[in-house]
Motif scaffolding. Structure first.
Motif, PDB file in Angstrom:
ATOM      1  N   THR B  18      -2.702 -60.142  -5.619  1.00 51.36           N
ATOM      2  CA  THR B  18      -2.639 -59.178  -6.811  1.00 51.36           C
ATOM      3  C   THR B  18      -3.808 -58.247  -6.867  1.00 51.36           C
ATOM      4  OG1 THR B  18      -1.499 -60.831  -7.976  1.00 51.36           O
ATOM      5  CG2 THR B  18      -2.789 -59.475  -9.320  1.00 51.36           C
ATOM      6  N   PRO B  59       9.736 -51.778  -9.953  1.00 51.24           N
ATOM      7  CA  PRO B  59       9.773 -53.212 -10.116  1.00 51.24           C
ATOM      8  C   PRO B  59       8.801 -53.804 -11.201  1.00 51.24           C
ATOM      9  CG  PRO B  59       9.694 -52.488  -7.680  1.00 51.24           C
ATOM     10  CD  PRO B  59       9.458 -51.223  -8.431  1.00 51.24           C
ATOM     11  N   SER B  60       9.054 -54.994 -11.657  1.00 51.16           N
ATOM     12  CA  SER B  60       8.254 -55.543 -12.701  1.00 51.16           C
ATOM     13  C   SER B  60       6.792 -56.221 -12.026  1.00 51.16           C
ATOM     14  CB  SER B  60       9.219 -56.555 -13.419  1.00 51.16           C
ATOM     15  OG  SER B  60       9.459 -57.857 -12.316  1.00 51.16           O
ATOM     16  N   ARG B  61       6.558 -56.194 -10.896  1.00 48.55           N
ATOM     17  CA  ARG B  61       5.451 -56.681 -10.411  1.00 48.55           C
ATOM     18  C   ARG B  61       4.248 -55.520 -10.922  1.00 48.55           C
ATOM     19  NH1 ARG B  61       8.377 -55.241  -5.699  1.00 48.55           N
ATOM     20  NH2 ARG B  61       7.322 -53.505  -4.547  1.00 48.55           N
ATOM     21  N   SER B  63       2.384 -53.444 -13.763  1.00 47.72           N
ATOM     22  CA  SER B  63       2.159 -53.374 -14.954  1.00 47.72           C
ATOM     23  C   SER B  63       0.739 -52.807 -15.409  1.00 47.72           C
ATOM     24  CB  SER B  63       1.990 -54.903 -15.473  1.00 47.72           C
ATOM     25  OG  SER B  63       0.845 -55.598 -15.023  1.00 47.72           O
ATOM     26  N   THR B  74      -2.187 -53.095 -12.645  1.00 45.28           N
ATOM     27  CA  THR B  74      -2.000 -54.248 -11.777  1.00 45.28           C
ATOM     28  C   THR B  74      -0.807 -54.440 -11.048  1.00 45.28           C
ATOM     29  OG1 THR B  74      -3.354 -55.454 -13.392  1.00 45.28           O
ATOM     30  CG2 THR B  74      -2.149 -56.775 -11.906  1.00 45.28           C
ATOM     31  N   ILE B  75      -0.892 -54.661  -9.886  1.00 44.32           N
ATOM     32  CA  ILE B  75       0.311 -54.694  -8.918  1.00 44.32           C
ATOM     33  C   ILE B  75       0.115 -56.395  -8.527  1.00 44.32           C
ATOM     34  CG2 ILE B  75       1.603 -54.164  -6.929  1.00 44.32           C
ATOM     35  CD1 ILE B  75      -0.327 -51.508  -7.014  1.00 44.32           C
ATOM     36  N   SER B  76       1.239 -57.209  -8.808  1.00 40.97           N
ATOM     37  CA  SER B  76       1.180 -58.508  -8.738  1.00 40.97           C
ATOM     38  C   SER B  76       2.182 -58.794  -7.381  1.00 40.97           C
ATOM     39  CB  SER B  76       1.721 -59.254  -9.912  1.00 40.97           C
ATOM     40  OG  SER B  76       1.234 -59.115 -11.030  1.00 40.97           O
ATOM     41  N   SER B  77       1.697 -59.539  -6.429  1.00 42.96           N
ATOM     42  CA  SER B  77       2.677 -60.219  -5.315  1.00 42.96           C
ATOM     43  C   SER B  77       2.878 -58.744  -4.521  1.00 42.96           C
ATOM     44  CB  SER B  77       3.692 -60.802  -5.745  1.00 42.96           C
ATOM     45  OG  SER B  77       4.312 -61.409  -4.690  1.00 42.96           O
ATOM     46  N   LEU B  78       1.805 -58.186  -4.038  1.00 44.91           N
ATOM     47  CA  LEU B  78       1.808 -56.929  -3.163  1.00 44.91           C
ATOM     48  C   LEU B  78       3.060 -56.939  -2.077  1.00 44.91           C
ATOM     49  CD1 LEU B  78      -1.723 -55.676  -2.576  1.00 44.91           C
ATOM     50  CD2 LEU B  78       0.194 -54.511  -3.580  1.00 44.91           C
ATOM     51  N   GLN B  79       3.798 -55.981  -1.944  1.00 45.24           N
ATOM     52  CA  GLN B  79       4.791 -55.692  -0.957  1.00 45.24           C
ATOM     53  C   GLN B  79       4.116 -54.695  -0.169  1.00 45.24           C
ATOM     54  OE1 GLN B  79       7.664 -58.011  -1.105  1.00 45.24           O
ATOM     55  NE2 GLN B  79       6.018 -58.851  -2.491  1.00 45.24           N
ATOM     56  N   ASP B  82       4.126 -51.259  -1.055  1.00 46.61           N
ATOM     57  CA  ASP B  82       3.206 -50.745  -2.152  1.00 46.61           C
ATOM     58  C   ASP B  82       1.927 -50.259  -1.870  1.00 46.61           C
ATOM     59  OD1 ASP B  82       3.806 -53.815  -3.958  1.00 46.61           O
ATOM     60  OD2 ASP B  82       4.887 -51.946  -3.987  1.00 46.61           O
TER      61      ASP B  82
END
Lengths: 131, 107
Positions: B18, B59-61, B63, B74-79, B82
């Motif tokens: 994150t 995507p909702s990751r 915010s 904020t980018i959660s659970s980076l893919q 990203d």
């Protein structure tokens, strides 16, 4: 779906002129706030200028570095946005993107409000100013 | 003109991490703050507008938050997809201005 397609970029000598075009599909250029944004090689995004929709007055605004040299216009019959660039300088070398600036209505703390953002972008066209 | 300053300028992270990017405006801009993602050779893509509203299809990751002069992405659970450069942009006044960008790199 809105699609913007830029063209007209190329190599030009300092002091020269170039006209960029941005053809719009799925949207009417006269009904939108249309903006040019540029990006010099390896650099960030720079707002160049904008023309408001006809209903909002249709007036153009320009960034200080290009004011007096660049002109934004549109042709409703061609549904195309233009950027006329005169007296080009080496520092104008960049990829030029056209984009729509959408106005979104909503409420904040119970009060009506409008927000603005660039939602549709063209693929960009490269302008190189060099002798 | 309103100056937008992002930090950090670059960031290394791994898939699943994150990360948070900060954007500071030189004066109060209310909620007129947008975020874009740009990949090499491509046009920027709108991620978030009005501080925290997710653009359709994003995507909702992703915010966004903040108010006044200080904002975050904020980018959660980076893919893997990203890893790109991110820009903030203010639409409070003309000329519109962007932050200098934050390059998110794979660690």
């Amino acid at each position: 779906e809105v699609q913007l397609v830029e063209s007209g970029g190329g190599l030009v000598k300092p002091g020269g002129s170039l006209r960029l075009s941005c053809a719009a599909f799925g949207s009417t250029v006269s009904n939108a706030w249309m903006t040019w944004v540029r990006q010099a090689p390896g650099k960030g995004l720079e707002w160049v200028g904008r023309i408001k929709s006809k209903t909002d007055g249709g007036t153009p605004d320009y960034a200080a570095p290009v004011k007096g040299r660049f002109t934004i216009s549109r042709d409703e019959s061609e549904n195309t946005l233009y950027l006329q660039m005169n007296s080009l300088k080496t520092e104008d070398t960049a990829v030029y993107f056209c984009t729509t600036e959408t106005k979104s209505f909503g409420y904040e703390s119970g009060d009506p409000k409008s927000w603005y953002y660039f939602d549709y972008w063209g693929q960009g066209t490269l302008v190189t100013v060099s002798s | 003109d309103i100056q937008m300053t992002q930090s950090p300028s670059s960031l290394s992270a791994s898939v699943g991490d994150t990360v948070t990017i900060t954007c500071r405006a030189s004066q109060r801009i209310s909620s007129y703050l947008n975020w874009y993602q740009q990949k090499p050779g491509k046009a920027p893509k709108l991620l978030i507008y009005a501080v925290s509203s997710l653009q359709s299809g994003v995507p909702s990751r992703f915010s966004g938050g903040g108010s006044g002069t200080d904002f975050t992405l904020t980018i959660s659970s980076l893919q893997l997809e990203d890893f790109a450069t991110y820009y903030c942009q203010q639409s409070s006044s003309t000329p519109r201005t962007f932050g200098q960008g934050t390059k998110l790199e794979f660690k």
